[in-house]
Design a protein around this motif. Structure first.
Motif, PDB file in Angstrom:
ATOM      1  N   THR A 187       0.842  -1.200   0.000  1.00 49.32           N
ATOM      2  CA  THR A 187       0.000   0.000   0.000  1.00 49.32           C
ATOM      3  C   THR A 187       0.875   1.248   0.000  1.00 49.32           C
ATOM      4  O   THR A 187       0.586   2.200  -0.719  1.00 49.32           O
ATOM      5  CB  THR A 187      -0.913   0.029   1.239  1.00 49.32           C
TER       6      THR A 187
ATOM      7  N   ASP B 120       3.807   1.496  -1.203  1.00 50.32           N
ATOM      8  CA  ASP B 120       4.396   1.620  -2.518  1.00 50.32           C
ATOM      9  C   ASP B 120       3.413   2.293  -3.483  1.00 50.32           C
ATOM     10  O   ASP B 120       3.750   3.213  -4.213  1.00 50.32           O
ATOM     11  CB  ASP B 120       4.764   0.222  -3.015  1.00 50.32           C
ATOM     12  N   ASN B 121       2.154   1.782  -3.435  1.00 42.89           N
ATOM     13  CA  ASN B 121       1.128   2.358  -4.305  1.00 42.89           C
ATOM     14  C   ASN B 121       0.926   3.830  -4.019  1.00 42.89           C
ATOM     15  O   ASN B 121       0.773   4.639  -4.921  1.00 42.89           O
ATOM     16  CB  ASN B 121      -0.200   1.617  -4.115  1.00 42.89           C
ATOM     17  N   ASN B 122       0.886   4.159  -2.738  1.00 45.82           N
ATOM     18  CA  ASN B 122       0.705   5.553  -2.359  1.00 45.82           C
ATOM     19  C   ASN B 122       1.805   6.414  -2.932  1.00 45.82           C
ATOM     20  O   ASN B 122       1.560   7.499  -3.437  1.00 45.82           O
ATOM     21  CB  ASN B 122       0.699   5.692  -0.835  1.00 45.82           C
ATOM     22  N   ARG B 123       3.034   5.866  -2.839  1.00 43.69           N
ATOM     23  CA  ARG B 123       4.162   6.647  -3.335  1.00 43.69           C
ATOM     24  C   ARG B 123       4.056   6.825  -4.844  1.00 43.69           C
ATOM     25  O   ARG B 123       4.248   7.900  -5.378  1.00 43.69           O
ATOM     26  CB  ARG B 123       5.467   5.963  -2.956  1.00 43.69           C
ATOM     27  N   ARG B 124       3.695   5.737  -5.514  1.00 41.83           N
ATOM     28  CA  ARG B 124       3.553   5.822  -6.969  1.00 41.83           C
ATOM     29  C   ARG B 124       2.456   6.807  -7.349  1.00 41.83           C
ATOM     30  O   ARG B 124       2.622   7.630  -8.246  1.00 41.83           O
ATOM     31  CB  ARG B 124       3.210   4.450  -7.550  1.00 41.83           C
ATOM     32  N   ASP B 125       1.313   6.686  -6.657  1.00 45.72           N
ATOM     33  CA  ASP B 125       0.210   7.615  -6.935  1.00 45.72           C
ATOM     34  C   ASP B 125       0.663   9.047  -6.727  1.00 45.72           C
ATOM     35  O   ASP B 125       0.407   9.928  -7.554  1.00 45.72           O
ATOM     36  CB  ASP B 125      -0.981   7.332  -6.006  1.00 45.72           C
ATOM     37  N   PHE B 126       1.340   9.224  -5.607  1.00 45.98           N
ATOM     38  CA  PHE B 126       1.775  10.575  -5.270  1.00 45.98           C
ATOM     39  C   PHE B 126       2.718  11.134  -6.334  1.00 45.98           C
ATOM     40  O   PHE B 126       2.552  12.255  -6.818  1.00 45.98           O
ATOM     41  CB  PHE B 126       2.462  10.561  -3.905  1.00 45.98           C
TER      42      PHE B 126
ATOM     43  N   MET C 296       3.024  10.114  -9.377  1.00 44.79           N
ATOM     44  CA  MET C 296       2.287  10.294 -10.636  1.00 44.79           C
ATOM     45  C   MET C 296       1.549  11.625 -10.630  1.00 44.79           C
ATOM     46  O   MET C 296       1.611  12.415 -11.574  1.00 44.79           O
ATOM     47  CB  MET C 296       1.296   9.138 -10.803  1.00 44.79           C
ATOM     48  N   ARG C 297       0.864  11.878  -9.511  1.00 43.98           N
ATOM     49  CA  ARG C 297       0.116  13.140  -9.414  1.00 43.98           C
ATOM     50  C   ARG C 297       1.059  14.334  -9.418  1.00 43.98           C
ATOM     51  O   ARG C 297       0.767  15.356 -10.034  1.00 43.98           O
ATOM     52  CB  ARG C 297      -0.734  13.157  -8.140  1.00 43.98           C
TER      53      ARG C 297
END
Lengths: 173, 442
Positions: free
Chosen positions: A2, A4-10, A12-13
């Motif tokens: 999770t 990792d995903n948050n970091r990627r999302d962040f 990306m945004r």
């Protein structure tokens, strides 16, 4: 996971946001460059010639878009720019001069002004009589140049309708 | 080397598409393999193609746009966007350059006619309720209407920026009046005018701004919107008339018996709506786009080109005196499509006591702005049933059609008054009255 995903999302945004911000700033800069910072206007204080060169009555000066009135040694100047949408009004001589109260004084009106674009009508003192004109024609300040005695108009300085410039013509004539 | 049978799906027997297909298969292939035909569907609804339904006004407008681009291209090489040389270059185009006068006439007449056909197209779409969604999925016809309104405005703005370019008297005073209308907006008006003309006086910065808008910005915007407009027509399932046919079919047929039949035959396991498609229900009304649609489109486009080409040899484009900031022509008239606006700004100055509202703002900004807003939101105000779409002047829309027609008539009436009944000093004269002798210069 999770995290990792948050970091990627962040990230990306952040990337998209930075891209959008960059484009917006460039667009704003491009548009701002079109807003003029300087306007190369014609000078507003203009010499019009010696008072004695003006005929009695009305003289139209197209370059300044100005009517200069002379009655003996008394002068005043009215703009020819229609207050509705900026066309140049035309002067029409009246068959019978009228007398009217202009700025509290009795004045002899020899002309009226008509606009060719939308049909506004003004009286001889520039008052809007009919048609779409919202305001009277502007009156501009006149003076005599100290150096050569020419009549000088200040197109940036509007004056009231009681303005008159009396020139002692004897000195220069 | 594998040799696939030429009849297999997706395999084209011919390398080139056929414009005279001998079978449905060839007709479909032509649409698929030809880039230019990609905006056509393979099959179209025959009633949609009726000349008297759409009058093909959209196609004619597009043909005129094509002509404008084509005739604009040589003009781009010949015209010089400088206040010192613009007038002389247009004069050269008109009097010196071989075929220059004809090319300029094609350009000017196409522009005039395009204003007319785009407006009539809008009227047609309104009166047939064609911005109303039918039964199709994902239809957004109301948005295509909004795109259309935007394209009408772009067409008008393109015309405005176009007739400024010769830098003759018409141009100069049109810029003066047009930008002073913008200037009449409270608070921000003068800033907007400065932005439009690139300073406080009309000069070189003004001309170059309108030039770039005319040859680049506005055509690009119009081209993009045009592509989107056409794409939406496809997405929405063609003209609104096709919806109507499907709607009427739905009413007349009995879905109950139908779904029963299918169930009995075991053709479909689902319910009837999944197989309800206009193609299945009305095969007789579906025709191949090639040649039925292409032939008519060709008639409309080639006809427009022919009419314009011939007309342009007969009608020359006027060129007034060179721009003269010192003298306003009398009367100073806008081109016909803006005369209703000129008439409105004349009539809308309101005096309430000592308070005055300038007609420039009321008639030049507020009223046209309201008209545009009204046009834009009308599809959402229209509560008539879906069956009122795709048919001329249906009873269920008679009231709003009447309101719309009255608005159009007012615009047309004002245009006629401005064109035929206004003389020197914008005085009213009947067309048969002669104008008084007024010196053209003071």
């Amino acid at each position: 996971m999770t995290d990792d995903n948050n970091r990627r999302d962040f990230l990306m945004r952040l990337g998209i946001g930075a891209g959008v911000a960059g484009l917006a700033a460039q667009a704003a800069a491009s548009l701002r460059s079109l807003v003029p910072n300087v306007s190369y206007d014609a000078p507003t204080t203009v010499k019009l010639g010696l008072p004695s060169e003006f005929p009695d009555g009305l003289k139209f000066l197209p370059d300044q878009r100005l009517f200069v009135f002379r009655e003996g040694d008394v002068f005043h100047a009215i703009s020819s720019v229609c207050t509705h949408l900026g066309c140049t009004v035309r002067a029409e001589a009246l068959s019978q001069p009228e007398t009217a109260q202009v700025g509290g004084k009795a004045a002899r009106l020899t002309h009226r002004f008509l606009c060719p674009c939308h049909g506004s009508k003004y009286s001889g003192d520039g008052g809007n009589v009919s048609g779409p004109a919202p305001r009277p024609l502007s009156w501009f300040h006149l003076e005599v140049a100290p150096d050569d005695g020419q009549l000088v108009v200040d197109l940036a300085r509007e004056v009231g309708r009681d303005f008159r410039l009396t020139v002692s013509l004897g000195e220069r004539a | 080397m594998s040799t696939a049978p030429s009849s297999a799906p997706g395999v084209h027997a011919k390398k080139l598409w056929s414009y005279r297909p001998r079978s449905d298969r060839e007709a479909g292939d032509a649409v698929v393999s030809n880039f230019l035909l990609h905006w056509f569907p393979a099959k179209v609804f025959k009633p949609s193609l009726d000349w008297t339904y759409s009058f093909w006004l959209g196609t004619i407008s597009a043909a005129l746009l094509l002509l404008l681009v084509l005739s604009g291209l040589p003009l781009l090489f010949l015209y010089i966007p400088s206040v010192e040389r613009a007038y002389a270059s247009v004069k050269d185009i008109e009097y010196v350059i071989t075929f220059g006068s004809w090319i300029r006439s094609v350009h000017r007449l196409s522009a005039h006619l395009m204003v007319a056909t785009v407006f009539l197209h809008l009227v047609r779409v309104f009166l047939t309720g064609a911005y109303k969604n039918g039964t199709g999925r994902g239809q957004r016809r109301e948005w295509n209407w909004v795109l259309g309104v935007a394209m009408l405005l772009l067409t008008l703005f393109l015309s405005f920026t176009g007739y400024l370019l010769p830098w003759d008297q018409l141009a100069y005073w049109a810029v003066t009046v047009g930008t002073n209308i913008a200037s009449s907006i409270p608070l921000v008006g003068p800033r907007i005018r400065e932005l439009m003309i690139g300073g406080r006086t009309i000069d070189q910065p003004t001309l170059i701004r309108f030039y770039v808008l005319h040859i680049l910005v506005l055509p690009a915007a119009l081209g993009a919107l045009f592509a989107y407009h056409m794409w939406r027509v496809r997405k929405d399932g063609g003209l609104a008339r096709a919806d109507r046919e499907a709607l009427l079919k739905e009413k007349t047929e009995e879905p109950k018996a139908r779904s029963k039949t299918y169930t009995l035959l075991g053709v479909a396991r689902g319910t009837a709506p999944t197989i309800r498609a206009t193609t299945l229900e009305a095969p007789d009304l579906q025709v191949n786009a090639i040649p039925d649609l292409t032939r008519r489109a060709a008639v409309a486009v080639l006809g427009t080109i022919a009419v314009l080409s011939i007309l342009s040899t007969l009608v020359r484009s006027p060129l007034e005196e060179a721009a003269n900031p010192l003298i306003t022509p009398n009367p100073a008239k806008a081109p016909w499509y803006f005369l209703w606006l000129q008439e409105i700004v004349t009539d809308t100055t309101v005096h309430i006591g000592s308070f005055t509202v300038n007609g420039a703002f009321l008639g030049g900004v507020v009223l046209p702005g309201l008209l545009v807003v009204l046009l834009t939101v009308w599809p959402w105000l229209d509560k008539s049933p879906a069956s009122a779409a795709g048919i001329w002047l249906p009873r269920t829309r008679s009231r709003q059609n009447a309101v719309f027609l009255v608005l159009c008539l007012v615009v047309v009436l004002f245009t006629i008054i401005g064109t035929f009944c206004r003389g020197p000093y914008w005085h009213f004269y009947w067309p048969w009255q002669s104008w008084p002798e007024i010196p053209s210069r003071i």
